[in-house]
Design an enzyme around this catalytic site. Structure first.
Site, mmCIF file in Angstrom:
data_model
loop_
_atom_site.group_PDB
_atom_site.id
_atom_site.type_symbol
_atom_site.label_atom_id
_atom_site.label_comp_id
_atom_site.label_asym_id
_atom_site.label_seq_id
_atom_site.Cartn_x
_atom_site.Cartn_y
_atom_site.Cartn_z
ATOM 1 N N PRO A 194 0.841 -1.201 0.000
ATOM 2 C CA PRO A 194 0.000 0.000 0.000
ATOM 3 C C PRO A 194 0.870 1.243 0.000
ATOM 4 C CG PRO A 194 0.108 -0.956 2.206
ATOM 5 C CD PRO A 194 0.801 -1.919 1.286
ATOM 6 N N ALA A 232 0.367 5.540 -0.070
ATOM 7 C CA ALA A 232 -0.563 6.663 -0.031
ATOM 8 C C ALA A 232 -0.475 7.483 -1.303
ATOM 9 C CB ALA A 232 -0.267 7.537 1.184
ATOM 10 N N GLN A 256 -6.384 -1.411 3.446
ATOM 11 C CA GLN A 256 -5.638 -1.125 4.674
ATOM 12 C C GLN A 256 -6.296 0.014 5.448
ATOM 13 O OE1 GLN A 256 -1.741 1.102 5.040
ATOM 14 N NE2 GLN A 256 -0.960 -0.983 5.373
ATOM 15 N N CYS A 295 3.179 3.197 9.169
ATOM 16 C CA CYS A 295 3.302 4.532 8.600
ATOM 17 C C CYS A 295 4.117 5.420 9.535
ATOM 18 C CB CYS A 295 1.932 5.148 8.359
ATOM 19 S SG CYS A 295 2.033 6.787 7.592
ATOM 20 N N ASN A 348 9.385 -6.856 3.119
ATOM 21 C CA ASN A 348 9.265 -5.595 2.390
ATOM 22 C C ASN A 348 10.476 -4.708 2.677
ATOM 23 O OD1 ASN A 348 7.301 -2.618 2.887
ATOM 24 N ND2 ASN A 348 7.979 -3.410 0.932
ATOM 25 N N GLY A 349 10.916 -3.982 1.647
ATOM 26 C CA GLY A 349 12.003 -3.029 1.826
ATOM 27 C C GLY A 349 13.202 -3.338 0.955
ATOM 28 N N GLY A 365 7.158 -2.056 -3.249
ATOM 29 C CA GLY A 365 6.492 -0.776 -3.133
ATOM 30 C C GLY A 365 6.968 0.224 -4.158
ATOM 31 N N ARG A 366 7.918 1.074 -3.749
ATOM 32 C CA ARG A 366 8.341 2.181 -4.618
ATOM 33 C C ARG A 366 8.904 1.713 -5.962
ATOM 34 N NH1 ARG A 366 12.164 5.426 -0.660
ATOM 35 N NH2 ARG A 366 12.507 3.312 0.138
#
Length: 334
Positions: A21, A23, A75, A106, A206-207, A230-231
């Site tokens: 997820p 934002a 989420q 977050c 993740n990461g 993610g990114r």
């Protein structure tokens, strides 16, 4: 580890690649594109418990689920047990989401100051209490996304993960940074490995997963059951296809052509316009346009032009001109 199907509760996920997820990014338009490129699971950008409680107009537009997205997760975040449970019950009963995810990762101040997001990382007992309240109130599987800790002096990754598991969470995702790191520094995969060894529920690592090879490392070396990207997916959804293919075959697919990248960008733009309207859609796409053009030579002027464009038609014309110029440049170089 094979890139085969797995389950979160009773929901079958077709492969081991999950889109995190984000934002302002993982709205329905982007989630559908990620599904087209092979994501096993997509997660909606985080939704405020109070936004749901007060039926905030913007919040209500964020929870729509397109049939093309399944399986997908919504989420939620919040600092009060009562409002978080209410939000979870709303998602459970009033939406087509397959899974409910709780945000405990977050790091931004406006979320943390409401006792939500990363604030919970300081107290495993609070994690248990909040997660237990949610899992007891809903029928859909509940997952939880957190970070390794608050800062380098307060890393309770294993304790927090075990608390979530004991509370009935169906799967856990962990980002390998602390809250203090925000998005800087390196993701600590050693901590993720430690967590994977201590819990029995599915674990999503993740990461710093930016390539198919790193995705494989996350699965094999960290011991994660799935890899959450993610990114690296922003403006680059084909990384999902490359990753699933690599995990299946060990073969690296070639990079997409400029034409393919621009066609995907235009598809994303069109879906955003359908989702958010002729005015808001193009404006929101400006933030994504730069990601699609990243790494393509001679694209600076095109990025600037897109930032000043107000309609889908204008943006498409700019994209078409860019592709044409790129083709002429390539012909001269041939």
């Amino acid at each position: 580890m094979k890139n085969d199907s797995w389950k979160i509760g009773n929901i079958e996920i077709p492969n081991r690649v999950v889109v995190a997820p984000m934002a302002g990014v993982t709205n329905s338009a982007f989630r559908i594109i990620c599904k087209k490129f092979g994501a096993g699971l997509v997660v909606c950008e985080m939704i405020s418990d109070r936004g749901l409680m007060y039926r905030n107009k913007k919040t209500m537009t964020m929870i729509g689920v397109n049939p093309e997205e399944h399986p997908m997760s919504i989420q939620i975040f919040g600092g009060s047990k009562e409002t978080l449970v209410q939000a979870a019950e709303f998602i459970d009963q009033q939406t087509d989401a397959d899974i409910i995810d709780i945000n405990m990762g977050c790091p931004v101040n406006k979320v943390v100051k409401t006792d939500a997001g990363s604030k919970w990382l300081l107290d495993p007992d609070k994690i248990y209490e909040m997660a237990k309240a949610v899992t007891s109130a809903v029928d859909k599987p509940v997952t939880l996304k957190m970070r390794t800790g608050w800062d380098s002096d307060h890393i309770y990754a294993v304790e927090n993960a075990l608390a979530a598991q004991e509370a009935g969470i169906s799967a856990l995702a962990m980002h390998g940074r602390t809250r203090a790191q925000m998005y800087q520094g390196h993701s600590n995969w050693d901590i993720l490995h430690d967590v994977a060894n201590h819990i029995s529920i599915p674990f999503m690592g993740n990461g710093d997963v930016r390539t198919p090879q790193e995705a494989k490392q996350m699965l094999e070396e960290v011991g994660a059951d799935a890899v959450m990207m993610g990114r690296a997916v922003e403006g680059n959804p084909w990384i999902l296809k490359q990753t699933t293919h690599y995990l299946d075959t060990g073969e690296l697919l070639p990079e997409p052509s400029v034409e393919e990248k621009i066609q995907t960008a235009k598809d994303h733009l069109h879906r955003l316009v359908e989702l958010k309207g002729d005015s808001v859609g193009p404006r929101e796409f400006r933030g994504q346009a730069a990601y699609y053009l990243k790494g393509i030579s001679h694209s600076a002027r095109t990025r600037a032009a897109l930032n000043n464009a107000d309609t889908e038609a204008e943006m498409n014309a700019i994209f078409d001109q860019f592709v044409e110029k790129q083709a002429k440049r390539a012909a001269r170089m041939a």
